[in-house]
Design an enzyme around this catalytic site. Structure first.
Site, PDB file in Angstrom:
ATOM      1  N   ARG A 272      34.099  42.370  75.366  1.00  0.00           N
ATOM      2  CA  ARG A 272      34.161  41.555  76.594  1.00  0.00           C
ATOM      3  C   ARG A 272      34.260  42.088  78.145  1.00  0.00           C
ATOM      4  O   ARG A 272      34.920  42.851  78.132  1.00  0.00           O
ATOM      5  CB  ARG A 272      35.232  40.282  76.326  1.00  0.00           C
ATOM      6  CG  ARG A 272      36.293  40.714  76.856  1.00  0.00           C
ATOM      7  CD  ARG A 272      37.437  39.273  76.807  1.00  0.00           C
ATOM      8  NE  ARG A 272      38.655  39.586  76.415  1.00  0.00           N
ATOM      9  CZ  ARG A 272      39.736  40.225  77.055  1.00  0.00           C
ATOM     10  NH1 ARG A 272      39.366  40.611  78.346  1.00  0.00           N
ATOM     11  NH2 ARG A 272      40.878  40.366  76.632  1.00  0.00           N
ATOM     12  N   HIS A 276      40.056  37.874  79.773  1.00  0.00           N
ATOM     13  CA  HIS A 276      40.339  37.200  78.419  1.00  0.00           C
ATOM     14  C   HIS A 276      39.930  35.549  78.637  1.00  0.00           C
ATOM     15  O   HIS A 276      39.006  34.909  78.175  1.00  0.00           O
ATOM     16  CB  HIS A 276      41.720  37.169  77.843  1.00  0.00           C
ATOM     17  CG  HIS A 276      41.882  36.131  76.746  1.00  0.00           C
ATOM     18  ND1 HIS A 276      41.457  36.090  75.405  1.00  0.00           N
ATOM     19  CD2 HIS A 276      42.571  34.985  77.128  1.00  0.00           C
ATOM     20  CE1 HIS A 276      41.715  35.104  74.907  1.00  0.00           C
ATOM     21  NE2 HIS A 276      42.536  34.383  75.777  1.00  0.00           N
ATOM     22  N   TYR A 285      46.236  45.620  81.823  1.00  0.00           N
ATOM     23  CA  TYR A 285      46.082  46.187  80.470  1.00  0.00           C
ATOM     24  C   TYR A 285      44.925  46.983  80.015  1.00  0.00           C
ATOM     25  O   TYR A 285      44.877  47.641  79.092  1.00  0.00           O
ATOM     26  CB  TYR A 285      46.368  45.139  79.408  1.00  0.00           C
ATOM     27  CG  TYR A 285      45.188  44.057  79.266  1.00  0.00           C
ATOM     28  CD1 TYR A 285      44.178  44.251  78.513  1.00  0.00           C
ATOM     29  CD2 TYR A 285      45.671  42.855  80.001  1.00  0.00           C
ATOM     30  CE1 TYR A 285      43.188  43.359  78.349  1.00  0.00           C
ATOM     31  CE2 TYR A 285      44.593  41.832  79.794  1.00  0.00           C
ATOM     32  CZ  TYR A 285      43.491  42.085  79.009  1.00  0.00           C
ATOM     33  OH  TYR A 285      42.795  40.878  78.945  1.00  0.00           O
TER      34      TYR A 285
HETATM   35  C1  LIG Z   1      47.965  29.985  67.055  1.00  0.00           C
HETATM   36  C2  LIG Z   1      47.732  30.574  68.138  1.00  0.00           C
HETATM   37  N1  LIG Z   1      48.385  31.513  68.632  1.00  0.00           N
HETATM   38  C3  LIG Z   1      48.423  32.219  69.835  1.00  0.00           C
HETATM   39  C4  LIG Z   1      47.254  31.652  70.804  1.00  0.00           C
HETATM   40  C5  LIG Z   1      47.248  32.309  72.213  1.00  0.00           C
HETATM   41  N2  LIG Z   1      46.143  32.915  72.259  1.00  0.00           N
HETATM   42  C6  LIG Z   1      44.941  32.230  72.818  1.00  0.00           C
HETATM   43  S1  LIG Z   1      43.672  33.315  72.785  1.00  0.00           S
HETATM   44  C7  LIG Z   1      44.516  34.462  71.895  1.00  0.00           C
HETATM   45  C8  LIG Z   1      44.169  35.754  71.574  1.00  0.00           C
HETATM   46  C9  LIG Z   1      43.126  35.592  70.701  1.00  0.00           C
HETATM   47  O1  LIG Z   1      42.305  36.811  70.605  1.00  0.00           O
HETATM   48  P1  LIG Z   1      40.914  37.198  69.591  1.00  0.00           P
HETATM   49  O2  LIG Z   1      41.193  36.410  68.381  1.00  0.00           O
HETATM   50  O3  LIG Z   1      40.769  38.556  69.552  1.00  0.00           O
HETATM   51  O4  LIG Z   1      39.673  36.495  70.209  1.00  0.00           O
HETATM   52  P2  LIG Z   1      39.337  37.055  71.672  1.00  0.00           P
HETATM   53  O5  LIG Z   1      39.751  35.934  72.563  1.00  0.00           O
HETATM   54  O6  LIG Z   1      39.475  38.432  72.120  1.00  0.00           O
HETATM   55  O7  LIG Z   1      37.800  36.519  71.908  1.00  0.00           O
HETATM   56  C10 LIG Z   1      45.953  34.124  71.871  1.00  0.00           C
HETATM   57  C11 LIG Z   1      46.700  35.053  71.185  1.00  0.00           C
HETATM   58  C12 LIG Z   1      46.619  30.478  70.494  1.00  0.00           C
HETATM   59  N3  LIG Z   1      45.911  29.924  71.186  1.00  0.00           N
HETATM   60  N4  LIG Z   1      46.858  30.036  69.091  1.00  0.00           N
END
Ligand SMILES: Cc1ncc(C[n+]2csc(CCOP(=O)(O)OP(=O)(O)O)c2C)c(N)n1
Length: 371
Positions: A272, A276, A285
């Site tokens: 990406r 985020h 980071y």
């Molecule tokens: C169950 C849960 N835990 C924590 C979060 C907070 N959170 C939102 S996005 C995210 C990261 C997700 O990363 P990834 O699955 O790699 O997808 P990306 O956003 O990098 O595309 C987190 C930890 C959440 N939304 N839901």
């Protein structure tokens, strides 16, 4: 790794290197003949450019205060276009996540609906009930995205099991980020689908970060595809910024899932480019140089180079394409904005088949107040 591919219709799982068919310079490097025609390849290209330009619009929406949340998807376009073209639209079911903006567009969701969802106004098919960047589509069989990471994996498994039991000939394609694979829901859902032999294709858009947490800090697995070993299903590691490799592998895996009710995991290695979300500062980071290096693998530039090598693309075609997409997106945004605010009574609709007296009373009071 190309030498590991047996032939186009049977890609090998668990290759040590990601499967690619286009080099960074847009050269065809697969050991099989390209069988997509000029029109199809140009469509893939146009869909990726549209996905990128949609992302740019989202950034404008957040900067001008018209929406409250975005999850930038620039860098993920090849994954989105590959998924959209590997499924039977409107027949198969998609279970996407919030970073799949280009996928909704490539599936044929009207951009005015996507913008309506971003604005949460009267143009929003979800009636303003979802966070922005979390659409769905009833006519296109797209399950509404949910913020709770991996919470859509068990429902995707359940839908696929139901398809198998009813022998509907449908397939579920469920996408998520690398961070989702560290959630309990992910393991429960993938295991259940696999043991039931459900026609589900789980697609990880691995961009190496779960917000600020780098992949090696959340999993000891060498690759995400490796995790498929544990569930007895094939895992494919693919260059997710090579739209043709992503398409060919997904098409193969989706059709096999349909034919033999097989479950599979496909890891698309993407990156990406943006933060985020609109609530994140990625400079804290990851180094800028890493982002710039990833852009050297850009899926749009790579396919453009390939098209140019074939003599199918030039600057005039590029200018026309971008002008057309800009016009369509601008018109769609204007339409969505013109729809106005979501009516307050929508709050009281669709949840219960008939409204109990206390909700009826609340509805009456809200409407009276607004008058
Ligand atoms: C169950 C849960 N835990 C924590 C979060 C907070 N959170 C939102 S996005 C995210 C990261 C997700 O990363 P990834 O699955 O790699 O997808 P990306 O956003 O990098 O595309 C987190 C930890 C959440 N939304 N839901």
């Amino acid at each position: 790794m190309i030498s590991e591919i047996k032939d186009k219709t049977e890609f090998q799982a668990f290759t040590p290197e990601p499967i690619r068919v286009l080099s960074d310079e847009g050269e065809w490097v697969a050991p099989f003949e390209l069988d997509l025609d000029e029109a199809t390849l140009k469509r893939f290209y146009a869909e990726m450019v549209a996905a990128r330009m949609l992302d740019e619009k989202f950034i404008i929406l957040i900067r001008t205060g018209k929406t409250s949340f975005i999850a930038p998807h620039a860098g993920h376009e090849a994954a989105h276009v590959a998924i959209a073209n590997a499924v039977q639209k409107g027949h198969d079911w998609l279970f996407p996540y919030y970073r799949d903006g280009g996928l909704w567009l490539a599936m044929g969701t009207p951009p005015s609906e996507i913008f309506g969802q971003m604005l949460g106004n009267a143009a929003d098919p979800a009636k303003g009930r979802q966070m922005p960047s979390h659409p769905g589509s009833k006519p296109l069989n797209i399950f509404t995205a949910c913020s709770a990471i991996a919470s859509h994996i068990p429902p995707a498994a359940g839908a696929a099991i139901s398809m198998k039991l009813r022998n509907t000939g449908q397939v579920v394609v469920c996408s998520f980020g690398d961070g989702a694979t560290s959630e309990g829901d992910w393991h429960a859902g993938v295991n259940f689908a696999a043991v039931q032999g459900a026609p589900a294709v789980f697609v990880c858009e691995n961009n190496r970060y779960a917000i600020s947490v780098e992949l090696t800090h959340q999993t000891a697995s060498h690759t995400v595809a490796d995790k498929a070993h544990s569930y007895g299903i094939p895992g494919y590691r693919v260059d997710g910024m090579d739209v043709l490799a992503s398409y060919y592998v997904l098409k193969d895996v989706v059709e096999r899932a349909r034919a033999v009710h097989g479950t599979a995991l496909v890891e698309l290695e993407v990156y990406r480019y943006g933060p985020h979300s609109s609530a994140d500062d990625d400079s804290r980071y990851r180094p800028k140089a890493e982002v710039e290096a990833a852009k050297q693998r850009d899926p749009i530039i790579r396919l453009r180079k390939f098209l140019e090598r074939q003599g199918w693309w030039n600057e005039t075609a590029e200018t026309e394409l971008r002008a057309g997409i800009a016009h369509d997106l601008n018109t769609a945004l204007e339409q969505a904005e013109a729809a106005g605010e979501a009516p307050a009574e929508w709050m009281f609709e669709d949840v219960l088949s008939s409204r109990p007296w206390h909700l009826e009373e609340q509805r009456r009071l809200v409407l009276e107040e607004l008058r």
